[in-house]
Design an enzyme around this catalytic site. Structure first.
Site, PDB file in Angstrom:
ATOM      1  N   GLY A 134       0.735  -1.251  -0.010  1.00  0.00           N
ATOM      2  CA  GLY A 134      -0.022  -0.081   0.012  1.00  0.00           C
ATOM      3  C   GLY A 134       0.817   1.291  -0.127  1.00  0.00           C
ATOM      4  O   GLY A 134       1.241   1.802  -1.046  1.00  0.00           O
ATOM      5  N   ILE A 161      -8.776  -0.261  -6.580  1.00  0.00           N
ATOM      6  CA  ILE A 161      -8.822   0.219  -7.861  1.00  0.00           C
ATOM      7  C   ILE A 161     -10.213   0.972  -8.277  1.00  0.00           C
ATOM      8  O   ILE A 161     -11.115   0.076  -8.336  1.00  0.00           O
ATOM      9  CB  ILE A 161      -8.349  -0.856  -9.145  1.00  0.00           C
ATOM     10  CG1 ILE A 161      -7.093  -1.545  -8.690  1.00  0.00           C
ATOM     11  CG2 ILE A 161      -8.228   0.189 -10.257  1.00  0.00           C
ATOM     12  CD1 ILE A 161      -5.884  -0.506  -8.406  1.00  0.00           C
ATOM     13  N   GLU A 369      -4.498   7.727  -2.471  1.00  0.00           N
ATOM     14  CA  GLU A 369      -3.533   8.475  -2.900  1.00  0.00           C
ATOM     15  C   GLU A 369      -2.430   8.627  -2.039  1.00  0.00           C
ATOM     16  O   GLU A 369      -1.805   9.997  -2.157  1.00  0.00           O
ATOM     17  CB  GLU A 369      -4.077   9.784  -3.823  1.00  0.00           C
ATOM     18  CG  GLU A 369      -4.933   9.102  -5.022  1.00  0.00           C
ATOM     19  CD  GLU A 369      -4.894  10.234  -6.380  1.00  0.00           C
ATOM     20  OE1 GLU A 369      -4.047  11.107  -6.309  1.00  0.00           O
ATOM     21  OE2 GLU A 369      -5.866  10.038  -6.916  1.00  0.00           O
TER      22      GLU A 369
END
Length: 386
Positions: A134, A161, A369
């Site tokens: 991650g 995703i 992100e």
């Protein structure tokens, strides 16, 4: 132009905001609660955004796009997120998936993959994270091994995703030299939904952004033509990190949009809700909460907009500002939406009102992100580099 003009949003940007807000209020907001409740893809939002060219505004005109600058793209994402965070991931992830193409791909790949996205014929997702990799992106195990005929055999998986299964194209990072130096042995490829050996896991059952499908990507001897390599071999992780410098700003935009939606609803509610014979907006304790919410939100917005301007210019200090904008704005969004639920009291805790959805949606902006802990590492490294 005086120095002060730099801090004024242009009339074009404000005109864009008005146009996007109208589309959002008319076509997206009415479906937001159902999209969340039913955990279904916001098709109405996709149709409305494509009809108005707001689905992928960042794509340059030479690839059939509208060529919106980074700030304009942020404004689009912000306004969509104000009414529906799930829907805001349509323009946000189209940018995330195509950004590696824009920053690193050859002209052939750009001409092949950007125009269909710009025209609304396809969406683009981004495959970097894995179950065991991650925050430690260099620890990925998904492999793309070159074959004698110049193709690559892709095996492994990717996790978390966004818009997986809906998007037609995927930028996927994979190890091309298993024995190569860690972090410098990763290469980026474009994978198409129709590629044999490419399948999807079951949709994740999430706390928020329920209308945006999140699934695993599975690759089982998936053959990728060599001409789908994005950038140079071994440069994949560098391309991925350059991409995130730009797209973290859009997560900041999403966060301030969610927070703005929560503040706007709260302002209306406290002026209508009466206790002790008067509107609760008249109580100083409530006023102080509203003032703090608005103050922090505006500070976050200014930081996001400055980071967007730096993204557009490609400034050297973008890594710091991109991380700062994403980190600060998402922390503010979590705080503002939590306070919005508090201002509505018991009603805020029910699905009859949108603020509980906004609070759930806001949480992911602190995580994806790059977690906000990782953002602080990025900022600290930039500071120590001088």
């Amino acid at each position: 132009m005086s120095d002060f003009d730099l801090f004024r949003i242009s009339e074009d940007h404000e005109g864009l905001r008005e146009a996007v807000r109208q589309v959002c209020e008319d076509k997206i907001a009415p479906h937001a609660a159902a999209v969340d409740e039913e955990s279904r893809f916001p098709q109405e939002a996709l149709d409305a955004l494509q009809a108005t060219d707001f689905h992928a505004p960042h794509i340059p005109e030479e690839y059939d796009g509208v060529g919106a600058d980074a700030l304009a793209t942020c404004i689009v994402i912000e306004e969509v997120a104000r009414v529906c965070a799930s829907s805001s991931l349509i323009p946000a992830v189209n940018k995330l998936g195509t950004m590696p193409i824009l920053v690193a791909a050859n002209e052939d790949i750009k001409r092949r993959y950007l125009p269909p996205v710009a025209r609304g014929e396809a969406m683009f997702s981004y495959g970097l994270s894995e179950a065991g990799a991650g925050s430690d992106t260099a620890g990925m195990t998904c492999k793309a091994i070159e074959q004698p005929d110049g193709t690559f055999l892709l095996n492994g998986q990717k996790s978390w995703i966004t818009n997986a299964g809906v998007s037609e194209y995927y930028t996927v990072m994979a190890v091309t030299e298993p024995d190569g130096p860690r972090g410098r042995n990763v290469t980026a490829f474009v994978v198409e939904k129709s590629d044999e050996g490419f399948t999807f896991g079951a949709p994740e059952k999430k706390m928020g952004i329920k209308g945006s499908p999140t699934r695993e990507l599975h690759f089982d001897n998936c053959v990728i033509p060599g001409d789908r390599m994005v950038g140079e071999r071994g440069e994949g992780l560098k391309i991925a990190l350059r991409t995130l410098d730009h797209t973290r700003v859009t997560i900041g935009a999403q966060a301030i949009g969610i927070a703005q939606g929560a503040l706007d609803f709260s302002l209306g509610y406290v002026q209508e809700r009466k206790q002790f014979g008067r509107a609760i907006a008249e109580f100083q304790g409530v006023q102080f909460m509203l003032a703090d919410m608005a103050m922090k939100l505006e500070a976050a917005r200014q930081l996001v907009y400055v980071a967007a301007a730096k993204s557009e210019r490609g400034d050297a200090d973008l890594p710091f500002f991109g991380a700062a904008a994403k980190c600060f704005a998402s922390d503010v969004a979590m705080e503002v939406t939590t306070d919005a639920v508090q201002l509505l009291g018991g009603y805020g805790y029910t699905k009859d009102f949108p603020v509980e959805r906004m609070m759930r949606d806001a949480k992911i902006t602190q995580i994806y992100e790059g977690t906000n802990q990782v953002q602080r590492i990025v900022m600290a490294r930039q500071l120590l580099k001088g």
